[in-house]
Design a protein around this motif. Structure first.
Motif, PDB file in Angstrom:
ATOM      1  N   ALA A  28       5.762   3.039  -4.709  1.00 17.81           N
ATOM      2  CA  ALA A  28       7.050   3.368  -4.106  1.00 17.81           C
ATOM      3  C   ALA A  28       7.928   2.131  -4.089  1.00 17.81           C
ATOM      4  O   ALA A  28       9.112   2.102  -4.211  1.00 17.81           O
ATOM      5  N   ASP A  29       6.935   0.911  -4.270  1.00 18.03           N
ATOM      6  CA  ASP A  29       8.044  -0.222  -4.165  1.00 18.03           C
ATOM      7  C   ASP A  29       6.986  -1.429  -4.999  1.00 18.03           C
ATOM      8  O   ASP A  29       5.804  -1.190  -4.795  1.00 18.03           O
ATOM      9  N   ALA A  30       7.537  -2.562  -4.959  1.00 14.02           N
ATOM     10  CA  ALA A  30       6.669  -3.604  -5.835  1.00 14.02           C
ATOM     11  C   ALA A  30       5.877  -3.979  -4.720  1.00 14.02           C
ATOM     12  O   ALA A  30       4.714  -4.312  -5.139  1.00 14.02           O
ATOM     13  N   ASP A  31       6.015  -4.315  -3.466  1.00 16.61           N
ATOM     14  CA  ASP A  31       4.688  -4.378  -2.514  1.00 16.61           C
ATOM     15  C   ASP A  31       3.708  -3.525  -2.668  1.00 16.61           C
ATOM     16  O   ASP A  31       2.801  -4.138  -2.438  1.00 16.61           O
ATOM     17  N   GLY A  32       4.063  -2.302  -2.580  1.00 17.98           N
ATOM     18  CA  GLY A  32       2.851  -1.439  -2.873  1.00 17.98           C
ATOM     19  C   GLY A  32       2.368  -1.436  -4.009  1.00 17.98           C
ATOM     20  O   GLY A  32       0.906  -0.906  -4.052  1.00 17.98           O
TER      21      GLY A  32
END
Length: 323
Positions: free
Chosen positions: A96-100
Motif C-alpha cells: 500500500a506504500d513504500a513503508d509497507g
C-alpha cells in the motif's frame, strides 16, 4: 509436467479470476487458500484442495503461489512464502506504500522469485506503445484510468489501502514509469471523495515531470457508471495518449491509433483481451525459471511514486481524510 498452482484469496474478485485463468491455461490449480466457507464452491469447481492458511503451502507441492488479498496484507504473506522457497505472483501493488514494502524487500529471492501482477504489460498494445516510445522524442503522456464500482466499501474503503491511486491508478503509474528513467517530480495533485463519500481518495488528478522533461498527467477514479467499452469485461476504461515531437499515439482500451508528423497514420484494433489469462500464461513461464514480467524493484518504484502523488494530494485536499 503440468504446473501446480496455489491461489491465496481465491474467493475474492481478483483471486477467483486468477484461479480460473490458470485452469484455462492447462495448469493444475491444486490448492486454494480461504479462511471461511467462501472457498468451498471454487475448490469444488476446480478440483482443488481447500486449506485455511498459507502455512500449509510447501514449495515441493506447488510451482507457483498466487496471492490476491487486500494490499496491506500481501507483503508479510509474500515475504513468508519467498523465505520458504516458493515462487510467487502477487497482485499489484507490491504494498500500500513504500513503508509497507520493507518486509518484502528483505525477503529471500525477492528479485528473482517474485512477479508483481501489473496486467497492462500483457495487453498486445503495450509492447507496441513501448517500442514506439523508444524511437520518439516524447513530450507528454496523458492517462485516464476509470474502474467501474457500484460502491466503494470493504477493504477499498480502508484509508490504509490508499484509495483509487493505489488500487487502480497505480497501473498507469507503473506502466508510464517503466518507459522513462529517474524519479518524477509531482508538479500538482488533487483528490476528492465526493463520488461515493468514502474515507479514501476516489478521484485523483496528478501532473508529474520526469527528469528528462516528459510530463505525465493522470486522472484515475472509481465510477458508478459502466462505460460501453473497456478492459476486464468492460469494468476498466483506459486511455493512454502519448505526444511526441514527431508523432502521436493513442491507446484506448482495445484500439491503437498513430499519427506521424509526415502525415501518415494508421489504426489497429485488438480482440478483447482476458488480461488475467494473458498474465497467467506469462506467470507460468516465470514459474519454470523465467524472468518476472514486472520485478519487485520496478513495482516498488511505482509505489514510491504513488506515495508522492498521494502526499501532494492530501496535503491540499480539505475533503479527504488523510490515511
Amino acid at each position: 509436467m503440468t504446473p501446480r498452482v496455489a491461489v491465496v484469496g481465491a474467493a475474492g474478485w481478483a483471486g477467483s479470476r486468477h484461479a480460473r485463468a490458470f485452469a484455462a491455461t492447462g495448469a493444475k490449480v491444486a490448492i486454494l487458500v480461504e479462511r471461511d466457507e467462501r472457498g468451498s464452491a471454487p475448490a469444488q469447481e476446480l478440483g482443488a484442495q481447500l486449506v485455511p492458511t498459507t502455512a500449509e503451502l510447501r514449495p515441493e507441492d506447488v510451482d507457483l503461489v498466487v496471492v490476491a488479498l487486500p494490499t496491506t496484507l500481501q507483503p508479510v504473506i509474500c515475504a513468508d512464502l519467498l523465505n520458504r522457497g516458493c515462487r510467487v505472483l502477487t497482485e499489484k501493488p507490491v504494498a500500500a506504500d513504500a513503508d509497507g514494502a520493507a518486509v518484502l524487500a528483505a525477503a529471500s529471492g525477492v528479485n528473482d522469485r517474485l512477479m508483481v501482477g501489473y496486467k497492462l504489460h500483457q495487453h498486445p498494445a503495450a509492447e507496441l506503445v513501448s517500442q514506439w516510445i523508444r524511437n520518439k522524442n516524447v513530450i507528454a503522456v496523458s492517462v485516464r484510468s476509470v474502474a467501474h464500482k457500484q460502491k466503494v466499501d470493504s477493504w477499498r474503503a480502508d484509508p490504509k489501502e490508499g484509495g483509487v491511486a493505489v488500487v487502480n491508478g497505480i497501473h498507469a503509474i507503473e506502466l508510464v514509469s517503466s518507459w522513462f528513467d529517474g524519479n518524477p517530480k509531482v508538479l500538482a495533485s488533487s483528490a476528492s471523495s465526493s463520488l461515493y463519500g468514502s474515507l479514501v481518495p476516489e478521484h485523483v488528478v496528478s501532473t508529474l515531470e520526469f527528469p528528462e522533461g516528459v510530463v505525465f498527467s493522470m486522472q484515475s477514479y472509481w465510477s458508478p457508471w459502466q462505460e460501453p467499452q473497456g478492459l476486464n469485461q468492460g469494468d476498466w476504461s483506459l486511455t493512454v495518449d502519448v505526444l511526441a515531437s514527431d508523432g502521436r499515439m493513442l491507446w484506448s482500451n482495445d484500439s491503437l491509433h498513430v499519427w506521424e508528423r509526415d502525415g501518415g497514420q494508421y489504426e489497429k484494433a485488438f480482440d478483447p483481451s482476458d488480461l488475467f489469462l494473458r498474465q497467467a500464461e506469462a506467470a507460468l513461464k516465470f514459474c519454470t525459471g523465467g524472468i518476472p514480467a514486472v520485478t519487485f524493484a520496478q513495482a516498488l518504484r511505482a509505489t514510491e511514486i504513488a506515495d508522492a502523488v498521494l502526499a501532494a494530494a492530501t496535503s491540499r485536499a480539505g475533503d479527504i481524510v488523510s490515511p
